[in-house]
Design a protein around this motif. Sequence first.
Motif, PDB file in Angstrom:
ATOM      1  N   ARG A  87      77.521  67.285  29.339  1.00 16.39           N
ATOM      2  CA  ARG A  87      78.761  67.338  30.124  1.00 16.39           C
ATOM      3  C   ARG A  87      78.454  67.395  31.636  1.00 16.39           C
ATOM      4  N   TYR A 100      84.556  61.614  28.156  1.00 19.85           N
ATOM      5  CA  TYR A 100      84.339  62.469  26.982  1.00 19.85           C
ATOM      6  C   TYR A 100      85.667  62.765  26.281  1.00 19.85           C
ATOM      7  N   ARG A 138      87.139  59.555  24.493  1.00 19.67           N
ATOM      8  CA  ARG A 138      86.239  58.784  23.622  1.00 19.67           C
ATOM      9  C   ARG A 138      86.851  58.581  22.239  1.00 19.67           C
ATOM     10  N   SER A 144      86.111  71.394  29.394  1.00 19.61           N
ATOM     11  CA  SER A 144      84.812  70.956  29.934  1.00 19.61           C
ATOM     12  C   SER A 144      84.635  71.470  31.353  1.00 19.61           C
ATOM     13  N   THR A 179      83.515  67.997  20.015  1.00 21.37           N
ATOM     14  CA  THR A 179      82.278  67.448  20.580  1.00 21.37           C
ATOM     15  C   THR A 179      81.435  66.773  19.508  1.00 21.37           C
TER      16      THR A 179
END
Length: 672
Positions: free
Chosen positions: A15, A23, A26, A100, A150
């Motif tokens: 990250r 991220y 995605r 994040s 994640t």
Amino acid sequence: MLKKRDEFEDILEERRRSSDLRYALRCYTPVLYRGLAPCGAAELKGLVLQSQQLRYVVQQVCKETGVAAEEVQAEAASILEEMAHRLQLGTVRFFAFMLSKIFKSLFRKICVNEDGIQRLQQSIHDHPVVLLPSHRSYMDFLLMSYILYTYDLALPVIAAGMDFMGMKLVGEMLRMSGAFFIRRSFGGDKLYWAVFSQYVQTMLKIGFAPVEFFLEGTRSRTSKSLTPKLGLLNIVMDPFLKGEVFDVSLVPVSISYERILEESLYARELLGVPKPKESTSGLFKARKVLTEDYGSIHVYFGQPVSVRSLAEGRVNRGQFNLTPRHVPRRPGEDVHSFVNESAYRLVRAQEENMVLKPWVLVASLLLQNQNQAGPGVDQGLPLDQLTQQTVWLRDLARQYGAFLHWPDQASPAEVVSSSLALHGGLVTLSEGRVQLAARPGGPSEPGSPHGAVDPEEQLLSKAVVLLSCASYRNQVLHVFVRPALLAAAVLAASSNKKNDVFSSFNFLRNMFSNEFILQPGAALQDFEEACYLLVNTGVLLINQQEVLVADGGRRTMAFLTSMLDPFLQGYQVVCRFLCEDSSEALTEKQFVPSVRKFLLQQLLSGRLRQVEVLSSDLQKNALAALLRLGAVGKTSSGAAAGTMTVNRVMVNSLEDTLGGKLPALKSLAARL
């Protein structure tokens, strides 16, 4: 010997190198339960409301209350609407982006065991999964969802308290990220219980998503594991016991914080400061925490536990064929015993996989030094002496099976200095000596405008620091509690005979079974485990008849018995309060404020030195033990219902017994 542990990966490393927006946006294609039929949140609610189980309870409520079926069904729909999640990928992506940013600001690392993730992925594919994280911070459920996103795993649906629903905007966003909201207690509300249990079981049976809840029920303000609550565990085991699913996988998850965000907030709560109400404005006011360093987090996904394997030979599932599945039935004694034993086993699995940081060892040593000196007398420890003691304790903890994260590439002096720097609000380093701070955040004392110091305010400020440090010491208690109980039993037993030592051990274990995770009915097993550890490390010499302290074991004995000292003194002084000061009839609600006032007087007068006894958690556990042992009772009817009755003879006897153990322990500490 230590069992082999999984390797960890820092998920924040990537990250820090790549785009958070990429991220969050995605492609997200999680593996799903192989028996899953696609089902949305609205369709899920329909399945619950149309289920035979809920229809049966609706009919029962109609008969009991005389209310029309349509009205009861409408109430059930209303309960479900208030409760149900509305999981939406867009909201999940927003949280992924925001978390994040926040996590990179707060934490140095978030380390996850990848082998555990692979085991979880396989379990989600094969069986309905229940995630059981430890609960030490508000961060826990956010962290769990963040990790699963994640690793491209199915996001969990999470049991959350109604408190969060009152947070404007945030409550709804949590709902759209998988939270479903339940009341803290249902009382005898049959309909609410039926809607709730059917909602959870329907999600499990169709494999909608992993179900996540906290076995302890609430956050632990002390970082000790709490006695498990059985309600939700009963619910998630029920479909297997009734033969509605082939198996259910229970996954204990251990979340270890190097520094807890709420450390001083928890300490103040334990001292009687009311918990702040959850609110969106409070959340924004708390954003100043983003400027501080909270070290690293380790998250360990444990071995999935099969309910089928747990139940084999323990529960006769044939009993569930005697009534139709849709008819609710109270669990029998064998089922209750099975669920209770499983809950303790799962909490202990959480404890064993907690990753302990060097600071928990440092805090343990600083507290013992403070407790031996007494409040206001602490001169601290020389830094080099503290470092040597920490290395000794590190080696001892490893011998007892602790899962330690110790940076081997750094020297012990660097490791200890780094820990002190991270927790600089709790300690001071002056002229080469380390001591606990006089108040949170620094060494200065609170004073009046004229410079006078209020002794009670001074004591409470010190107590915040001590209880904050104790919350870190408590993280290692599960490693030492059984050996500590045995060490105390050896010193306090009437003789060196093994039977007498076991009797003393059993008394202490029974007294503290609300304080620590000690499985009911496993006293002999715990005694044998403690004997093995203390003999194996050269502390005790044990033969068929006697238990003796080895010449080289006195240092370890002193350390172990000092760990129990706050609890021994706390329970003793609660007994003293009930005999000396509780002249008027008290209810449980009045007990904590009354005993706190008594303890403050004892501390300020110098009759008591152990400041940790101000913890309301310790006081409540002491009362629970006395209620369980029959030394205190509660009236159940009449105008005085709920009032406590004290068996003064029994409470006096317990105080004398606990008091008789303290001199032997203190004498040993003084000699060493």
